[in-house]
Design a protein around this motif. Structure first.
Motif, mmCIF file in Angstrom:
data_model
loop_
_atom_site.group_PDB
_atom_site.id
_atom_site.type_symbol
_atom_site.label_atom_id
_atom_site.label_comp_id
_atom_site.label_asym_id
_atom_site.label_seq_id
_atom_site.Cartn_x
_atom_site.Cartn_y
_atom_site.Cartn_z
ATOM 1 N N GLY A 60 0.639 -1.148 -0.022
ATOM 2 C CA GLY A 60 -0.110 -0.073 -0.026
ATOM 3 C C GLY A 60 0.867 1.324 -0.011
ATOM 4 N N CYS A 61 1.863 1.296 -0.819
ATOM 5 C CA CYS A 61 2.682 2.379 -0.953
ATOM 6 C C CYS A 61 2.119 3.538 -1.984
ATOM 7 N N ASP A 62 0.923 3.501 -2.661
ATOM 8 C CA ASP A 62 0.743 4.437 -3.432
ATOM 9 C C ASP A 62 0.641 5.865 -2.641
ATOM 10 N N SER A 63 0.070 5.892 -1.256
ATOM 11 C CA SER A 63 -0.135 7.147 -0.610
ATOM 12 C C SER A 63 -0.173 7.020 0.846
ATOM 13 N N GLY A 64 -0.199 7.888 1.293
ATOM 14 C CA GLY A 64 -0.443 7.625 2.845
ATOM 15 C C GLY A 64 0.519 7.096 3.636
ATOM 16 N N PHE A 65 0.505 6.219 4.593
ATOM 17 C CA PHE A 65 1.503 5.711 5.490
ATOM 18 C C PHE A 65 2.434 5.051 4.919
ATOM 19 N N GLY A 66 2.000 4.204 3.770
ATOM 20 C CA GLY A 66 3.167 3.059 3.154
ATOM 21 C C GLY A 66 3.877 4.054 2.152
ATOM 22 N N HIS A 67 3.426 5.077 1.587
ATOM 23 C CA HIS A 67 4.301 6.057 0.701
ATOM 24 C C HIS A 67 5.294 6.683 1.628
ATOM 25 N N ALA A 68 4.765 7.345 2.731
ATOM 26 C CA ALA A 68 5.730 7.909 3.571
ATOM 27 C C ALA A 68 6.825 7.247 4.239
ATOM 28 N N LEU A 69 6.271 5.917 4.637
ATOM 29 C CA LEU A 69 7.238 5.065 5.336
ATOM 30 C C LEU A 69 8.251 4.434 4.377
ATOM 31 N N ALA A 70 7.916 3.989 3.071
ATOM 32 C CA ALA A 70 9.067 3.727 1.912
ATOM 33 C C ALA A 70 10.079 4.548 2.123
ATOM 34 N N LYS A 71 9.694 6.164 1.805
ATOM 35 C CA LYS A 71 10.835 7.029 1.712
ATOM 36 C C LYS A 71 11.538 7.111 3.094
ATOM 37 N N TYR A 72 10.758 6.932 4.228
ATOM 38 C CA TYR A 72 11.503 7.074 5.509
ATOM 39 C C TYR A 72 12.559 6.014 5.636
ATOM 40 N N LEU A 73 12.152 4.893 5.716
ATOM 41 C CA LEU A 73 13.070 3.818 5.678
ATOM 42 C C LEU A 73 14.000 3.768 4.895
ATOM 43 N N ASP A 74 13.757 4.196 3.525
ATOM 44 C CA ASP A 74 15.048 4.135 2.618
ATOM 45 C C ASP A 74 16.041 5.183 3.041
ATOM 46 N N LYS A 75 15.686 6.428 3.634
ATOM 47 C CA LYS A 75 16.523 7.246 4.121
ATOM 48 C C LYS A 75 17.456 6.757 5.228
ATOM 49 N N LEU A 76 16.620 5.745 6.205
ATOM 50 C CA LEU A 76 17.321 5.169 7.438
ATOM 51 C C LEU A 76 18.354 4.082 6.968
ATOM 52 N N GLY A 77 18.476 3.725 5.507
ATOM 53 C CA GLY A 77 19.294 2.848 5.204
ATOM 54 C C GLY A 77 18.804 1.463 5.141
ATOM 55 N N PHE A 78 17.592 1.253 5.182
ATOM 56 C CA PHE A 78 17.063 -0.024 4.736
ATOM 57 C C PHE A 78 16.855 -0.399 3.343
ATOM 58 N N THR A 79 16.703 -1.763 2.832
ATOM 59 C CA THR A 79 16.666 -2.222 1.613
ATOM 60 C C THR A 79 14.997 -2.258 1.608
ATOM 61 N N VAL A 80 14.245 -1.385 0.444
ATOM 62 C CA VAL A 80 12.940 -1.400 0.620
ATOM 63 C C VAL A 80 12.138 -2.011 -0.463
ATOM 64 N N PHE A 81 11.216 -2.815 -0.374
ATOM 65 C CA PHE A 81 10.458 -3.256 -1.488
ATOM 66 C C PHE A 81 9.107 -2.405 -1.304
ATOM 67 N N ALA A 82 8.709 -1.655 -2.201
ATOM 68 C CA ALA A 82 7.659 -0.911 -1.974
ATOM 69 C C ALA A 82 6.447 -1.627 -3.006
ATOM 70 N N GLY A 83 5.512 -2.037 -2.356
ATOM 71 C CA GLY A 83 4.324 -2.495 -3.099
ATOM 72 C C GLY A 83 3.262 -1.293 -3.448
ATOM 73 N N VAL A 84 3.005 -1.421 -4.662
ATOM 74 C CA VAL A 84 1.781 -0.149 -5.088
ATOM 75 C C VAL A 84 0.829 -0.991 -6.018
ATOM 76 N N LEU A 85 -0.455 -0.508 -5.805
ATOM 77 C CA LEU A 85 -1.583 -0.861 -6.684
ATOM 78 C C LEU A 85 -1.458 -0.411 -7.990
ATOM 79 N N TYR A 86 -0.737 0.858 -8.265
ATOM 80 C CA TYR A 86 -0.805 1.218 -9.676
ATOM 81 C C TYR A 86 0.520 1.614 -9.824
ATOM 82 N N LEU A 87 1.428 0.673 -10.897
ATOM 83 C CA LEU A 87 2.643 0.856 -11.081
ATOM 84 C C LEU A 87 3.133 2.055 -11.691
ATOM 85 N N ASP A 88 1.996 2.779 -12.590
ATOM 86 C CA ASP A 88 2.220 3.799 -13.285
ATOM 87 C C ASP A 88 1.796 5.201 -12.607
#
Length: 398
Positions: free
Chosen positions: A103-131
């Motif tokens: 659920g990384c298209d928006s909201g918590f998932g979108h913000a969390l993907a960016k945040y964990l990426d900046k912390l140094g995690f390897t992040v796999f962000a699943g989205v409903l709409y790839l485009d």
């Protein structure tokens, strides 16, 4: 004589002020500790309790050893020292750890993907709409550690494809964390007004989707002895008016998480629940979506139900949904902090509850008399609703 009187009056005033200042220092310490507890930034336990008790009970010793303001300064220093030595959560290193977020298209998932990426995690962000715009933003802003994947959690095929992709990328090092964040709210209205497809859709995304993702990815999670973090809601533990479909699905996810926590603990995998409330995310939708849902809702209603409730009542449900959206918090950092703690703390808590209402609403529901709890719910949630036409007609005939 006069000078002696003035000195006595000054001394009496000082005797009155000092106890107040001592109390103010103690209250300040208590408030600071409470803030840490609410933000889940304190390792509660015997060590923390002893430090606080020793600091507070040092007040009479300080006032006896050093009367007056020197004793107050000594007591303040003791409280400050006790606060600075309070145990905080021990965090694990980030390097080499991979996280899957749905659920990384928006909201918590979108913000969390960016945040964990900046912390140094390897992040796999699943989205409903790839485009979609959310996916494109992650691709542009993320580092080379962030991978955006097509993942509809209601599609078994896409879940299996994502599993194979993540497994190949990890190369036998295991998956440290799963954050089941994908969720839908649909329409907020009385349970009788909601068509069955809304109940089914909420369960499909919020519950069955999270369960299937968890079951498919658990072998990778066991391999890393990692973390499962399920984002539920305060609506899953507190009966909120108008949230029957959404709340039921989140309650199911809460129960699943609590049972699974005990079952997979023997594998070294820890499970945490995030129960946020009153945050502004894409789950509320837009005014255009509300209008379209209102039209569909009216089409699904039987003539009897439509007559009993009336157009004005159903329209007020839309107005109430706009009120939830406008009154919710835009800053999501509290939620991001709690999720990152659930992923990084050596001993994560069972439940994290970001948001002001996430603490007192479940407490009221569990401990307050039913009449008081229902009054609070009507005041908070139902205050913007009109009465159904059928209720108005009955009232007019009585």
């Amino acid at each position: 004589m006069e000078l002696s009187g003035e000195g006595g009056e000054a001394q009496g005033t000082g005797d009155m002020v000092l106890p107040l200042l001592y109390s103010a220092v103690a209250v300040a310490l208590g408030g600071a500790v409470l803030r840490l507890l609410l933000r889940q930034e304190l390792e509660s336990g015997l060590a923390a309790a002893l430090r606080l008790l020793l600091a507070l009970f040092s007040q009479p010793l300080c006032s006896m050893a050093m009367p007056g303001y020197p004793g107050l300064c000594l007591f303040s220093l003791a409280c400050l020292l006790a606060y600075s030595r309070l145990p905080v959560p021990q965090l694990l290193p980030v390097q080499g750890k991979a996280i899957l977020i749905t659920g990384c298209d928006s909201g918590f998932g979108h913000a969390l993907a960016k945040y964990l990426d900046k912390l140094g995690f390897t992040v796999f962000a699943g989205v409903l709409y790839l485009d979609g715009p959310g996916a494109q933003d992650l691709k542009m802003c993320g580092s080379d550690r962030l991978t955006v994947l097509q993942l509809d959690v209601t599609s078994s095929e896409q879940i299996a494809e994502t599993f194979e992709h993540v497994k190949a990328q990890l190369k036998n090092r295991g998956l440290w964390g799963i954050v089941n964040n994908a969720g839908v709210l649909e329409f907020v209205a009385d349970a009788e007004l909601l068509p069955m497809n809304i109940f089914k859709h909420c369960m499909a995304v919020n519950f069955f989707g999270a369960v299937e993702v968890t079951k498919i990815f658990l072998p990778l999670l066991r391999q890393a002895k990692g973390r499962l973090v399920n984002v539920t809601s305060v609506a899953g533990v507190t009966p909120l008016l108008g949230f029957a479909g959404y709340g039921a699905s989140k309650a199911a996810l809460n129960m699943f998480s609590n049972i699974l926590r005990s079952e997979i603990a023997i594998w070294g995998v820890k499970v945490a629940i995030i129960q946020p409330t009153s945050f502004r995310t894409g789950i509320f939708g837009t005014s255009d979506q509300w209008s379209n849902q209102h039209k569909k809702l009216m089409q699904y209603l039987s003539p009897d139900v439509r007559k009993d409730y009336g157009e004005s009542y159903i329209t007020s449900c839309i107005d109430n949904r706009a009120k939830y959206h406008d009154e919710s918090r835009e800053d999501l950092q509290t939620v991001l902090d709690d999720i990152s703690l659930a992923l990084m703390a050596k001993n994560p808590k069972r439940v994290y509850s970001p948001g002001q209402a996430a603490l007192y609403l479940p407490f009221l529901h569990q401990y307050a008399p039913t009449c008081i709890f229902e009054y609070v719910m009507i005041s908070l949630v139902g205050s913007g609703l009109n009465q159904p036409d059928g209720v108005k007609e009955k009232g007019s005939h009585q």
